[in-house]
Write a protein that holds these residues in place. Structure first.
Motif, short mmCIF file in Angstrom:
data_model
loop_
_atom_site.label_atom_id
_atom_site.label_comp_id
_atom_site.label_asym_id
_atom_site.label_seq_id
_atom_site.Cartn_x
_atom_site.Cartn_y
_atom_site.Cartn_z
N HIS A 1 5.91 8.33 -9.53
CA HIS A 1 6.82 7.53 -8.73
C HIS A 1 6.69 6.06 -9.47
N ALA A 2 5.34 5.38 -9.58
CA ALA A 2 5.57 4.18 -10.27
C ALA A 2 6.18 4.27 -11.67
N PHE A 3 5.82 5.41 -12.33
CA PHE A 3 6.44 5.41 -13.71
C PHE A 3 8.10 5.26 -13.60
N GLY A 4 8.58 5.88 -12.49
CA GLY A 4 10.08 5.73 -12.35
C GLY A 4 10.61 4.39 -12.56
N HIS A 5 9.84 3.42 -12.31
CA HIS A 5 10.53 2.06 -12.15
C HIS A 5 10.66 1.60 -13.80
N PHE A 6 10.17 2.34 -14.57
CA PHE A 6 9.98 1.67 -16.17
C PHE A 6 10.79 2.73 -17.03
N TYR B 1 0.70 -1.34 0.10
CA TYR B 1 -0.12 0.15 0.04
C TYR B 1 0.94 1.19 -0.12
N LYS B 2 2.26 1.15 -0.34
CA LYS B 2 3.08 2.30 -0.25
C LYS B 2 2.51 3.45 -0.99
N LEU B 3 2.29 3.44 -2.46
CA LEU B 3 2.01 4.15 -3.29
C LEU B 3 0.65 4.74 -2.91
N LEU B 4 -0.16 3.74 -2.65
CA LEU B 4 -1.72 4.33 -2.33
C LEU B 4 -1.58 5.29 -1.15
N ALA C 1 -1.33 -1.94 -4.55
CA ALA C 1 -2.68 -1.78 -4.29
C ALA C 1 -3.26 -0.65 -5.11
N LEU C 2 -2.28 0.05 -5.46
CA LEU C 2 -2.68 1.33 -6.36
C LEU C 2 -3.29 0.86 -7.57
#
Length: 217
Positions: free
Chosen positions: A148-153, A91-94, A202-203
């Protein structure tokens, strides 16, 4: 029990719009407020998710309610500290999108949890989680979580793919696109590049897909 779905405009169950009369026998309406049962629920369970059926026709309100209900159900199945840490990671990003200050406090709670009785830690975490998600996520904070999630790609994507996502994100910030648009793209990249951290978030799917659209809503 993870929350309450109440009847709107009901003299007993309405959260905010029960009619109040000047006298017990009737008379003119002098205002509106919570129904008797709804008021008792609020006093007994101040942090649990509560919503009235009429407001669930609003997609963002519905998503917020379902997100909290299913998160709490998952949290209450956690039985030990490693499981609680895994829940927090999921749940970190959410949590970043909801309340970064409370998210950091939850992280500190877990960092200092070793040696404490687990029921005590779990209870404190649940209370903190419910406080963190008490109000719907803010648009800017959600956009930051998506970025932040986008940064992983970033290293794996072609320039045109990066530009496309950033265009989607800009449209989301300006409320020209729903949240589902950038989320769907992130989810597809998580599968394509086998990125377990993002794929587990979970986001991407905070509650079952079958509830993401309610017919007639």
């Amino acid at each position: 029990m993870e929350g309450f779905l109440l009847k709107n405009r009901s003299p007993s169950c309405a959260l905010k719009d029960a009619k109040r009369y000047a006298h017990a026998e009737g008379g003119g309406v002098v205002g509106k407020g919570p129904g008797l049962f709804a008021q008792a629920v609020e006093e007994a369970f101040p942090l649990l998710p509560k919503e009235d059926e009429g407001r669930l026709t609003n997609p963002r309100i519905r998503a917020h309610f379902f997100t909290r209900i299913f998160a709490l159900a998952r949290l209450r199945r956690v039985e030990d500290l490693p499981g609680l840490m895994a829940f927090h990671a999921r749940y970190k990003l959410l949590l970043m999108a909801y309340n970064q200050k409370e998210a950091r406090a939850l992280g500190r709670l877990l960092a200092g949890a070793k040696g404490r009785p687990f029921p005590e830690v779990h209870g404190a975490y649940e209370e903190g989680f419910l406080r963190a998600t008490e109000r719907p996520w803010r648009l800017g904070a959600m956009a930051d979580a998506l970025l932040h999630a986008f940064g992983h790609f970033k290293k794996a994507l072609a320039p045109r793919e990066k530009a496309h996502f950033l265009d989607l994100l800009a449209d989301f910030r300006e409320e020209r696109l729903p949240l589902e648009a950038p989320l769907a793209l992130l989810a597809s990249w998580a599968r394509r590049f086998a990125e377990p951290y993002v794929e587990a978030q979970a986001l991407l799917e905070p509650y079952p897909r079958a509830l993401m659209h309610v017919p007639g809503a």
